[in-house]
Structures are given as C-alpha cells and as structure tokens.
Design an enzyme around this catalytic site. Sequence first.
Site, PDB file in Angstrom:
ATOM      1  CG  ASP A   1      -2.082  -0.906   1.124  1.00 35.07           C
ATOM      2  OD1 ASP A   1      -3.026  -0.740   1.914  1.00 35.07           O
ATOM      3  OD2 ASP A   1      -2.084  -1.801   0.266  1.00 35.07           O
TER       4      ASP A   1
ATOM      5  CG  HIS B   1       2.289  -0.302   4.356  1.00 32.04           C
ATOM      6  ND1 HIS B   1       2.065  -1.223   5.346  1.00 32.04           N
ATOM      7  CD2 HIS B   1       1.152   0.411   4.227  1.00 32.04           C
ATOM      8  CE1 HIS B   1       0.834  -1.071   5.811  1.00 32.04           C
ATOM      9  NE2 HIS B   1       0.255  -0.087   5.145  1.00 32.04           N
TER      10      HIS B   1
END
Length: 320
Positions: free
Chosen positions: A138, A292
Amino acid sequence: MRTPKVFLLGLALAGLAGCGTTAAAGSTPAWVAATAGASPSVSPSEPQDEASASEPSSDPQDEAPEGPAPDPSEDPQDEAPSDSTSDPSSGSASGPAQPDKDASGGEAKPPKQGRPRFGGPANSLVKTGKAGVALTFDDGPDPVQTPKLLDLLAEHGVKATFCLVGRNVVAHPELVRRIAAEGHTLCNHTWQHSLTLGRQKPAAILSDLQRTNNAIRQAVPGAQIKYMRAPGGNFTKRFVAVAAGLGMTSIYWQVDPRDWDHPDGETDAAHVAKVVDAVQQRVRKGAIVLSHDYRQPDTITAYEQLIPWLQDRFKLIALP
C-alpha cells in the site's frame, strides 16, 4: 442529529494512526504527498494538514462498518484536506464518471452478506478464494522503495497487488507503468489517503475514486483497476457500494504484520524480525497479506526472507 460518542472516539483514534488503522496509535512520520492544488510535477514530500473537508455522512447505517473491527495497520500518515473536485490532470473535463451499471441496469451492489471471502468491514474481501496467498503493498508508489520491491518480486517470479495513492501516482507515473508492465495487479487506494472518505457523501467518494482511477489510467492507458482498499481499512457500506459501481471489489486483509509500526527504540533488525515472525505465524492458505512499499525499507528487507519461506509453503498470487 447528535453525533454518537463511538463515532467521535473512532475518528480521534484514526487521527492518531494511519493507513489501515482505526484503533491504534503509532509514530507519525510525515507522509509524502503534494499539497492540495500543487502541480503534479512537484515531488510529494511535505506533510499534509488534517482532513477537513466534505460533509460526513450522518446515515445511521454508516456509523459502524460491518464485519470484524479493522486491525491496526498501515503507515501512520497525516491527512490532507479532502478535495472532491475534478483534477485537470485526470483527463476528465466533465467531472467523474457515473457508477457502472450491472446486468439488470441498476447500480452495482456490494457483495452479499454471509460469503466467507467477504468477511471484512462492510463485507470487504479478506481472502483470495483460492489456495494462493496474495501479497498486497500500500501507499505507493515510492521512488526509492517501490523499485527495490519490484526487483525483489521479479527475482523470485512473484506477482503482487499494489494499492496506489493517486497523488503519488501523479508524482511517479513511470513506476505505475513498471508495476503494470511486470504483471502486478493495480488497486485504487484513494486520491490522498483520507481516513474519513467513507463517511462522506457518495458523490465525494465517487469523485475521489474516479480521480485516482483517471490518474492511474493516464500513466497506463486502459489499465484494469479491479480493486479498492480504504485508507485505514475504514470501509463503510456506501464506500464499498460506490467502489462496486466503478467495477472495483473492496479488499481488506487477513494478515497484518504492522510493518509501519516502529516503536521508539526498536532497531531495524528487531523490526524486520517482528514483521517476518508476524507473517509466518498468521499466514494461511488463501490469505491476503497487508504490507507497505511506501517509506518502509525494513519491509523490503523482511520480504527478502519471507518470499522464499512463503514460496516453500504456498503459491503466491496477485489478486486476479
């Protein structure tokens, strides 16, 4: 209408944490995103102001998402003021497109309740529906960490899913092109990572998601964008429904190693070990794993260990 105390508490906690949390606080590094109205050529490197923006919903059905409460996750990021206007760079002069229609001519609906794969907040997706495990990353693209992650994935022949923030897409379109060219799945992670977007009016949600899709498709014309992930995992019924109207399935996660959470005094080695252990302990067949690539160098280091370990035990897949 009086604002429920639970709602106020939820927003207060969400302000402390970030991308994928409504219930925990962590250190809050400045999030790289261009300030509102900035030229797309400006590198997103300044912290954003607190979200202020469009009128939040007072619909009782949206006061709390369905399904399990979101786990703490994702990079704590400051929010920018919400901006639901059309972006000149989006390629849509007439404003956002209207939701797609389903086969019966009505607006597309979110998944029905009771389906195990859709057990996340507001019936968002938590499992792949197959034996394969899906790695999702992300908040990018990040000009430093995303290329390193792509190199690592290519080395091992792994496809993943990248949930992209619109402003970062505009700042680094070449990385979006590389992500797509190397066969990874694209996911809409909203324009500016507003934790309260799901409580805004449907028109504001639609504008934000369409603006992000437009930016992705400016970088990769004709790109398929089948998924949306709400910042902080803050899904609401209307958020999921609007995303479905644009042809996107809302994805939550089953495994969250909290790779964004760096407590004071934790060494890089200790953080990497924590992330590795969390994934190894929790991953199961069909899991969606949250991580992430944005400003998380230790995550890349952790996956240098995790990918071979995972490949020995599971098939790693991009969401189809």
